[in-house]
Design an enzyme around this catalytic site. Structure first.
Site, PDB file in Angstrom:
ATOM      1  N   SER A  42       0.927  -1.675  -1.373  1.00 22.90           N
ATOM      2  CA  SER A  42       0.812  -1.072  -0.047  1.00 22.90           C
ATOM      3  C   SER A  42      -0.585  -0.506   0.117  1.00 22.90           C
ATOM      4  O   SER A  42      -0.998   0.386  -0.633  1.00 22.90           O
ATOM      5  CB  SER A  42       1.858   0.041   0.109  1.00 22.90           C
ATOM      6  OG  SER A  42       1.823   0.576   1.405  1.00 22.90           O
ATOM      7  N   ALA A  43      -1.322  -1.058   1.089  1.00 18.29           N
ATOM      8  CA  ALA A  43      -2.714  -0.651   1.298  1.00 18.29           C
ATOM      9  C   ALA A  43      -2.872   0.006   2.667  1.00 18.29           C
ATOM     10  O   ALA A  43      -1.895   0.339   3.332  1.00 18.29           O
ATOM     11  CB  ALA A  43      -3.632  -1.861   1.148  1.00 18.29           C
ATOM     12  N   SER A  44      -4.114   0.153   3.106  1.00 12.41           N
ATOM     13  CA  SER A  44      -4.391   0.928   4.311  1.00 12.41           C
ATOM     14  C   SER A  44      -3.981   0.214   5.590  1.00 12.41           C
ATOM     15  O   SER A  44      -3.563   0.848   6.556  1.00 12.41           O
ATOM     16  CB  SER A  44      -5.887   1.255   4.378  1.00 12.41           C
ATOM     17  OG  SER A  44      -6.659   0.060   4.351  1.00 12.41           O
TER      18      SER A  44
ATOM     19  N   ALA B   8      -2.001  -2.926   5.627  1.00 10.71           N
ATOM     20  CA  ALA B   8      -0.752  -3.678   5.524  1.00 10.71           C
ATOM     21  C   ALA B   8      -0.109  -3.441   4.165  1.00 10.71           C
ATOM     22  O   ALA B   8      -0.682  -2.785   3.290  1.00 10.71           O
ATOM     23  CB  ALA B   8      -1.035  -5.167   5.719  1.00 10.71           C
ATOM     24  N   GLN B   9       1.102  -3.978   4.008  1.00 11.45           N
ATOM     25  CA  GLN B   9       1.751  -3.969   2.703  1.00 11.45           C
ATOM     26  C   GLN B   9       2.297  -5.358   2.424  1.00 11.45           C
ATOM     27  O   GLN B   9       2.473  -6.173   3.327  1.00 11.45           O
ATOM     28  CB  GLN B   9       2.851  -2.924   2.635  1.00 11.45           C
ATOM     29  CG  GLN B   9       4.068  -3.191   3.484  1.00 11.45           C
ATOM     30  CD  GLN B   9       5.066  -2.034   3.426  1.00 11.45           C
ATOM     31  OE1 GLN B   9       4.694  -0.865   3.313  1.00 11.45           O
ATOM     32  NE2 GLN B   9       6.351  -2.346   3.499  1.00 11.45           N
TER      33      GLN B   9
ATOM     34  N   LYS C  58       2.716 -10.620   3.674  1.00  8.80           N
ATOM     35  CA  LYS C  58       1.890  -9.486   4.092  1.00  8.80           C
ATOM     36  C   LYS C  58       2.256  -9.095   5.514  1.00  8.80           C
ATOM     37  O   LYS C  58       2.327  -9.949   6.406  1.00  8.80           O
ATOM     38  CB  LYS C  58       0.407  -9.862   4.000  1.00  8.80           C
ATOM     39  CG  LYS C  58      -0.536  -8.719   4.344  1.00  8.80           C
ATOM     40  CD  LYS C  58      -1.979  -9.123   4.093  1.00  8.80           C
ATOM     41  CE  LYS C  58      -2.935  -7.978   4.404  1.00  8.80           C
ATOM     42  NZ  LYS C  58      -4.340  -8.351   4.112  1.00  8.80           N
TER      43      LYS C  58
ATOM     44  N   ASP D  75     -14.205  -8.121   0.258  1.00  6.08           N
ATOM     45  CA  ASP D  75     -13.390  -6.952  -0.105  1.00  6.08           C
ATOM     46  C   ASP D  75     -12.865  -7.119  -1.524  1.00  6.08           C
ATOM     47  O   ASP D  75     -11.670  -6.975  -1.784  1.00  6.08           O
ATOM     48  CB  ASP D  75     -12.239  -6.806   0.894  1.00  6.08           C
ATOM     49  CG  ASP D  75     -11.661  -5.391   0.916  1.00  6.08           C
ATOM     50  OD1 ASP D  75     -12.321  -4.462   0.430  1.00  6.08           O
ATOM     51  OD2 ASP D  75     -10.534  -5.223   1.436  1.00  6.08           O
TER      52      ASP D  75
END
Length: 503
Positions: A132-134, A136-137, A152, A287
């Site tokens: 789980s990122a900023s 999306a997850q 995603k 990224d």
């Protein structure tokens, strides 16, 4: 109203950073002059939360509360243990892929809304959150045909949050440029605009699918890195399905203790994959932090999350390759000349003086192990040189520079004694041999001459046609003129004859 919201969000940001003692942390107070030190001490006493947390823990909490833009900043900082220290990056590590997730029910509802089918009509199994990122997850899932995939899904209302972040950052950049004229050479407004564009592109997963497919076709043919295939018929603006990425996430501690792992080769592969993408193809994954990289022994890397990509035009690729090759050969004069040719250094400065400054940067670094190089001191020196020679930030190179910082930091974490320059040498050398060799240069000159001759011939033919057309137009015009004169003369003659007959 948008402007007011930006001001309010900026004040909230300042308050949150002060609350966690992450704006002017007490650990750095001794570097400030007496009056600013006293003022920041007062602010800390009034607004900061009393805590025994380490700086990295405080920054992680503040960034997590402030949202996607600050989480992205934390991800970049977390790759530079050589600058900020190992405890700091460990404290920031969970920002890479371990943020609080949204619920499984919301995830399933988003899939149904975006793909227009029940989850059971697409997947035989739709699992729990695996990262789980900023923005999306991701969920582990299995398609009806048995393929294991990653799903995603964008966070709810993320578009509004990112838009508010961009407005606030733009306001902040304008204030910085207005109140601190010395920062204008760093182009804060243009910098924010570049970051904003990349953030907005992340909000459409169809574009990420396209980038994953484009870069995947490139890197899957090379030995350094892999990308998972896109399941195109299960892609929408808010949902993206890709085949499963094998390996262990580099963000996990056990990743670097895998049996049979060749740390040096893995670090080299990361650098070479990035440079090959940027130099050979002009498009690169922008990224590449540990949360977006998987590793398999002995040294296989797999990249995921292609939401941010960078692009370089041919001339920028040439400048980059020539500068890297110049440093590798310790040809500081050529590196300086390339900076002037590219317009990175204003013409009123002296090339030899700039070459001298570059030598002072390069000699302490080239040929040294990473553990023997102070990146903090090196960055300080580079900043001083860019100021001395009036070098402005180049918006078109922001993503390249940001990715280079992250990639080099990750490579150091994989292999602490990593030598960036030696890892880069084969890719840069091949590019120089292929693109700038005398044979290639001669061929290009001949091609330009032939193209020019063809253009000249075409222009000559076109000119001849134009002249002939103009001549015909003149003849036609003359014909019309003579006809008009003849008509007038005829009318006059007829009039004379009638007048004479009447008389």
């Amino acid at each position: 109203m948008s402007g007011l919201n930006s001001w309010l969000r900026m004040f909230r940001t300042g308050f949150v950073l002060l609350h966690y003692d992450a704006l002017l942390p007490k650990e750095t107070a001794h570097h400030l002059p007496p009056i600013p030190r006293a003022f920041t001490g007062l602010l800390r006493t009034l607004l900061s939360k009393k805590t025994t947390l380490r700086p990295g823990e405080r920054y992680a909490l503040a960034f997590q509360q402030l949202g996607p833009a600050f989480i992205k900043l934390g991800q970049v900082l977390s790759t530079r243990g050589d600058i900020f220290g190992q405890p700091f990056i460990v404290d920031l590590a969970h920002l890479k892929d371990n943020l609080p997730p949204f619920s499984h029910d919301i995830a399933e509802a988003s899939v149904v809304e975006s793909l227009g089918k029940p989850v059971s009509a697409i997947f035989s199994n739709f699992g729990e959150v695996i990262g789980s990122a900023s923005i999306a997850q991701a969920h582990e899932a299995v398609l009806l045909d048995g393929r294991k995939v990653a799903v995603k899904i964008l966070r709810p209302q993320i578009e509004d949050i990112v838009a508010a972040d961009i407005d606030m950052m733009t306001l902040g950049a304008r204030l910085i440029a207005f109140f601190f004229p010395s920062t204008r050479r760093l182009e804060p407004v243009a910098f924010v605009a570049t970051v904003a564009q990349s953030l907005l592109l992340e909000l459409d997963l169809r574009l990420e699918a396209s980038a994953c497919d484009e870069i995947g076709k490139i890197i899957n043919k090379e030995p350094w890195m892999r990308a998972p295939a896109v399941v195109w018929h299960q892609v929408s603006r808010r949902v993206l399905v890709t085949e499963w990425a094998t390996g262990t996430p580099l963000s996990r501690p056990e990743a670097l203790t895998l049996p049979g792992l060749d740390h040096k080769e893995a670090a080299d592969n990361l650098i070479r994959a990035f440079l090959s993408q940027a130099l050979d193809h002009g498009v690169f994954h922008a990224d590449l932090h540990e949360g977006n990289l998987f590793i398999t022994a002995p040294a296989q890397l797999t990249a995921i999350d292609f939401g941010i990509i960078g692009r370089l035009r041919p001339k920028e690729r040439r400048y980059l390759a020539e500068m890297l090759w110049g440093f590798l050969r310790r040809d500081y004069k050529r590196v300086a000349e390339v900076h002037f040719e590219a317009g990175y250094v204003p013409r009123h400065h002296n090339v030899d003086s700039f070459a001298q400054a570059l030598r002072a940067v390069g000699e302490p670094v080239l040929g040294q192990k990473a553990t023997e190089v102070s990146m903090g001191r090196l960055l300080t020196q580079l900043f001083e040189i860019t100021a001395q020679f009036d070098m402005h930030l180049r918006p078109e190179l922001v993503l390249l520079q940001k990715t280079m910082v992250s990639v080099e930091g990750v490579a150091r974490r994989i292999y602490p004694e990593h030598d960036l320059w030696e890892a880069a040498r084969p890719v840069v050398k091949d590019w120089i041999s292929r693109e700038l060799s005398p044979v290639v240069q001669t061929r290009r000159i001949v091609e330009k001459l032939i193209s020019r001759l063809r253009t000249d011939d075409e222009e000559e033919v076109e000119t001849k046609k134009t002249v002939e057309l103009a001549a015909l137009q003149i003849v036609a015009q003359q014909g019309r003129t003579f006809g008009l004169i003849a008509l007038v003369v005829s009318v006059i003659s007829l009039g004379v004859l009638i007048w004479m007959a009447v008389r």
